[in-house]
Design an enzyme around this catalytic site. Sequence first.
Site: not given
Ligand code: 5GP
Length: 184
Positions: A170, A108, A157-158, A49, A136
Amino acid sequence: MEPTARIYQDLTRILVTREEIAAAVRDLGRKITADYDGRDLVMVCILKGACVFFTDLIREVDLPVTTEFMSVSSYGSGTSSSGVVRIVKDLDRNIEGKDVLIVEDIVDSGRTLSYLVKVLEQRHPRSIHIATLLDKPARRVVDLTVQYSCFDIPDAFVVGYGLDYDEHYRNLPDIGVLRPTIYE
Ligand code: 5GP
């Protein structure tokens, strides 16, 4: 017709434009350049990502940095974090005594980075900090310090600028909110 026009139909709206991204990446590059002057900086790209953000960001940092790539599994093809993190590809080189900057696409829940920081701390870097393109804050479930963040975004969700849904989108130059019918 622009090459990416077709995939724009899958978005409900554009959240961050390519111009806003470019300006924020330039600013962040300047900050990192000032903050890490004289340090042995290793910038770590979290695949996949962060790849687009990373390649733009390193070119805005006017320091002799080294680069590393790491891959962790978090989401699969769903849209919410499982909390289970697995290292798929580890760093190639030792980070002991170095100043490590983890470059991530989005924070996130914070679970992925919280885990990664713990793993990398065990390798005794001089410092370890986080730079993220998107944050976020409303979704955070763990206590995590994020030193550099370009944009706070709402709970949606982006995709785009490196962020995917099921490996698609991507290549979108802007960041947009994915139409829920695509993943529901
Ligand atoms: P966390 O462990 O902070 O919950 O999640 C981090 C990972 O979740 C990010 O590196 C990403 O890969 C994915 N992620 C979280 N929110 C989004 C979103 O809105 N869009 C996308 N494409 N991936 C997200």
